[in-house]
Design an enzyme around this catalytic site. Structure first.
Site, mmCIF file in Angstrom:
data_model
loop_
_atom_site.group_PDB
_atom_site.id
_atom_site.type_symbol
_atom_site.label_atom_id
_atom_site.label_comp_id
_atom_site.label_asym_id
_atom_site.label_seq_id
_atom_site.Cartn_x
_atom_site.Cartn_y
_atom_site.Cartn_z
ATOM 1 N N GLY A 12 -27.957 25.550 -22.283
ATOM 2 C CA GLY A 12 -26.710 25.177 -22.927
ATOM 3 C C GLY A 12 -26.131 26.194 -23.884
ATOM 4 O O GLY A 12 -25.423 25.822 -24.824
ATOM 5 N N HIS A 110 -18.810 32.444 -14.456
ATOM 6 C CA HIS A 110 -19.729 33.151 -13.558
ATOM 7 C C HIS A 110 -20.063 34.507 -14.157
ATOM 8 O O HIS A 110 -19.156 35.220 -14.615
ATOM 9 C CB HIS A 110 -19.102 33.335 -12.174
ATOM 10 C CG HIS A 110 -20.032 33.979 -11.192
ATOM 11 N ND1 HIS A 110 -21.065 33.285 -10.585
ATOM 12 C CD2 HIS A 110 -20.118 35.246 -10.743
ATOM 13 C CE1 HIS A 110 -21.736 34.109 -9.799
ATOM 14 N NE2 HIS A 110 -21.175 35.306 -9.872
ATOM 15 N N ASP A 147 -12.423 25.564 -6.766
ATOM 16 C CA ASP A 147 -11.827 24.985 -5.569
ATOM 17 C C ASP A 147 -12.946 24.602 -4.610
ATOM 18 O O ASP A 147 -14.098 24.466 -5.024
ATOM 19 C CB ASP A 147 -10.802 25.936 -4.946
ATOM 20 C CG ASP A 147 -11.412 27.261 -4.490
ATOM 21 O OD1 ASP A 147 -12.667 27.389 -4.482
ATOM 22 O OD2 ASP A 147 -10.648 28.180 -4.137
ATOM 23 N N GLY A 149 -14.372 26.285 -2.319
ATOM 24 C CA GLY A 149 -15.294 27.359 -1.993
ATOM 25 C C GLY A 149 -16.299 27.612 -3.107
ATOM 26 O O GLY A 149 -16.364 26.869 -4.088
#
Length: 212
Positions: A12, A110, A147, A149
């Site tokens: 976290g 990411h 989305d 993907g």
């Protein structure tokens, strides 16, 4: 006030960065309504509770199949009343039903400069191992909308981080978190909360950035 539901799986640290940014005013007009983890042992749940934020575990092992788990996760998000779902170190594949329920209202962090080192099986230390194996001089982090993907949604913000000759996957991971992830995730939330992010023709338009 933008209501956030934060999905987590581990320690976290990105959640803590969001909590701290709300506390010191770098994120305005937003509040965390719920923290949800798929992992009952995630330290992120303790971080949330320490901050007075409702924290629950919705674990796949507690459901007969993946569809039942997905339904429970969607129900948890809807119960929170969230306007924006934030994936902060969440290792759950978000099902199509949730993506459709929250179009352009789910964001993910990411640890690379997408489109580099992203997609299936590229998460955690694997991303940094790939960057070092490739010999790149710059890596970084990306905040993007989710989305259908994997790491393919519209990019909101990116921040580059230098790769040092002596780096290990662990040291690179830590520096990317400190110099990029913990900076651009709060900024992206602040931009969205204050109406400065729009998605036009599948691309993000950011207006009036507060931080550079």
């Amino acid at each position: 006030m933008l209501k956030l539901a934060v999905l987590v799986s581990g320690g976290g640290t990105n959640l803590q960065a969001i909590i701290d940014a709300i506390g010191d005013g770098r994120i305005t007009n937003a509040s965390i309504e719920a923290v949800i983890s798929n992992n009952p042992n995630a330290y992120a749940l303790e971080r949330a509770r320490a901050a007075g934020i409702p924290a629950v575990c919705i674990c796949p092992k507690d459901y007969p199949d993946r569809a039942a788990f997905n339904d429970a996760l969607l129900a948890g998000l809807e119960e929170s009343g969230a306007d924006l779902v934030v994936l902060a170190g969440c290792l759950v594949v978000i099902p199509e039903t949730i993506v459709e329920r929250y179009p352009n209202r789910i964001i993910n962090i990411h640890p690379s400069l997408i489109p580099a080192f992203c997609g299936k099986d590229q998460y955690g230390l694997r991303v940094h191992e790939s960057a070092l194996a490739r010999g790149v001089k710059l890596t970084g982090a990306t905040v993007h909308f989710v989305d259908s993907g994997t790491d393919t949604g519209p990019i909101i913000l990116q921040k580059a981080v230098e790769v040092l000759p002596e780096d290990t996957p662990k040291s690179l991971q830590q520096r990317v978190m400190e110099q990029a992830e913990w900076v651009i995730m709060p900024e992206a939330i602040d931009l969205i909360a204050n109406g400065r992010v729009k998605v036009l023709d599948g691309k993000v338009v950011v207006e009036q950035r507060r931080f550079v």
